[in-house]
Write a protein that holds these residues in place. Structure first.
Motif, PDB file in Angstrom:
ATOM      1  N   ARG A  12       0.829  -1.198   0.000  1.00 49.27           N
ATOM      2  CA  ARG A  12       0.000   0.000   0.000  1.00 49.27           C
ATOM      3  C   ARG A  12       0.865   1.250   0.000  1.00 49.27           C
ATOM      4  NH1 ARG A  12      -3.826  -0.615   4.847  1.00 49.27           N
ATOM      5  NH2 ARG A  12      -4.563   1.419   4.180  1.00 49.27           N
ATOM      6  N   HIS A  16       0.880   4.332  -2.705  1.00 51.26           N
ATOM      7  CA  HIS A  16       0.780   5.754  -2.384  1.00 51.26           C
ATOM      8  C   HIS A  16       1.953   6.536  -2.967  1.00 51.26           C
ATOM      9  CE1 HIS A  16      -2.840   6.296  -0.073  1.00 51.26           C
ATOM     10  NE2 HIS A  16      -2.597   5.166   0.573  1.00 51.26           N
ATOM     11  N   LYS A  17       3.143   5.929  -2.992  1.00 52.59           N
ATOM     12  CA  LYS A  17       4.284   6.604  -3.613  1.00 52.59           C
ATOM     13  C   LYS A  17       4.036   6.805  -5.097  1.00 52.59           C
ATOM     14  CE  LYS A  17       7.939   5.185  -0.459  1.00 52.59           C
ATOM     15  NZ  LYS A  17       9.195   4.457  -0.324  1.00 52.59           N
ATOM     16  N   MET A  19       1.101   7.081  -6.526  1.00 53.03           N
ATOM     17  CA  MET A  19       0.088   8.138  -6.655  1.00 53.03           C
ATOM     18  C   MET A  19       0.703   9.512  -6.385  1.00 53.03           C
ATOM     19  SD  MET A  19      -3.402   6.513  -5.095  1.00 53.03           S
ATOM     20  CE  MET A  19      -2.721   5.505  -3.774  1.00 53.03           C
ATOM     21  N   ALA A  20       1.673   9.567  -5.479  1.00 48.40           N
ATOM     22  CA  ALA A  20       2.343  10.835  -5.183  1.00 48.40           C
ATOM     23  C   ALA A  20       3.095  11.340  -6.412  1.00 48.40           C
ATOM     24  CB  ALA A  20       3.295  10.667  -4.001  1.00 48.40           C
ATOM     25  N   ARG A  36      -1.245  17.192  -2.928  1.00 49.36           N
ATOM     26  CA  ARG A  36      -1.540  15.778  -3.181  1.00 49.36           C
ATOM     27  C   ARG A  36      -0.297  14.921  -2.984  1.00 49.36           C
ATOM     28  NH1 ARG A  36      -5.142  16.643  -8.643  1.00 49.36           N
ATOM     29  NH2 ARG A  36      -6.999  17.418  -7.600  1.00 49.36           N
ATOM     30  N   TYR A  37       0.844  15.402  -3.476  1.00 46.18           N
ATOM     31  CA  TYR A  37       2.094  14.665  -3.307  1.00 46.18           C
ATOM     32  C   TYR A  37       2.399  14.466  -1.823  1.00 46.18           C
ATOM     33  CZ  TYR A  37       7.092  13.702  -3.201  1.00 46.18           C
ATOM     34  OH  TYR A  37       8.309  13.155  -2.947  1.00 46.18           O
ATOM     35  N   ASN A  39       0.403  14.621   0.735  1.00 48.64           N
ATOM     36  CA  ASN A  39      -0.608  13.776   1.366  1.00 48.64           C
ATOM     37  C   ASN A  39      -0.296  12.297   1.125  1.00 48.64           C
ATOM     38  OD1 ASN A  39      -2.986  13.003   2.647  1.00 48.64           O
ATOM     39  ND2 ASN A  39      -4.168  13.144   0.763  1.00 48.64           N
ATOM     40  N   HIS A  40      -0.011  11.942  -0.115  1.00 46.41           N
ATOM     41  CA  HIS A  40       0.277  10.539  -0.419  1.00 46.41           C
ATOM     42  C   HIS A  40       1.588  10.080   0.213  1.00 46.41           C
ATOM     43  CE1 HIS A  40      -3.091   9.491  -2.905  1.00 46.41           C
ATOM     44  NE2 HIS A  40      -2.920  10.550  -3.668  1.00 46.41           N
ATOM     45  N   LYS A  43       1.026   9.315   3.870  1.00 46.44           N
ATOM     46  CA  LYS A  43       0.377   8.021   4.040  1.00 46.44           C
ATOM     47  C   LYS A  43       1.372   6.890   3.801  1.00 46.44           C
ATOM     48  CE  LYS A  43      -4.256   9.572   2.850  1.00 46.44           C
ATOM     49  NZ  LYS A  43      -5.359   9.480   1.894  1.00 46.44           N
ATOM     50  N   ALA A  44       2.227   7.052   2.795  1.00 47.33           N
ATOM     51  CA  ALA A  44       3.226   6.022   2.500  1.00 47.33           C
ATOM     52  C   ALA A  44       4.185   5.848   3.677  1.00 47.33           C
ATOM     53  CB  ALA A  44       3.993   6.385   1.228  1.00 47.33           C
TER      54      ALA A  44
END
Length: 54
Positions: A12, A16-17, A19-20, A36-37, A39-40, A43-44
Motif C-alpha cells: 500500500r 501511495h508513492k 500516486m504521489a 496531493r504529493y 498527502n500521499h 500516508k506512505a
C-alpha cells in the motif's frame, strides 16, 4: 477500493508513492500538486512505519 486493504502495508505504501509521483504530473496548479504529493507521501511513510513494526 475495499480490496486495497488486503494488500500488506508495504504494498500500500508503494501504491501511495506511485500516486504521489502521478500527482506531480497532473494537470493542476502547483499548490494542488504539492498538496496531493505530500498527502500521499505522508500516508506512505505511515504505512512503512506500520509495516516495519510487524
Amino acid at each position: 477500493m475495499k480490496h486495497s486493504h488486503a494488500l500488506n502495508p508495504s504494498a500500500r505504501a508503494a501504491a501511495h508513492k506511485a500516486m504521489a509521483l502521478a500527482a506531480l504530473c497532473a494537470n493542476s496548479s502547483l499548490s494542488t500538486r504539492l498538496a496531493r504529493y505530500n498527502n500521499h507521501m505522508a500516508k506512505a511513510r505511515a504505512l512503512e512505519a506500520v509495516g516495519g513494526a510487524q
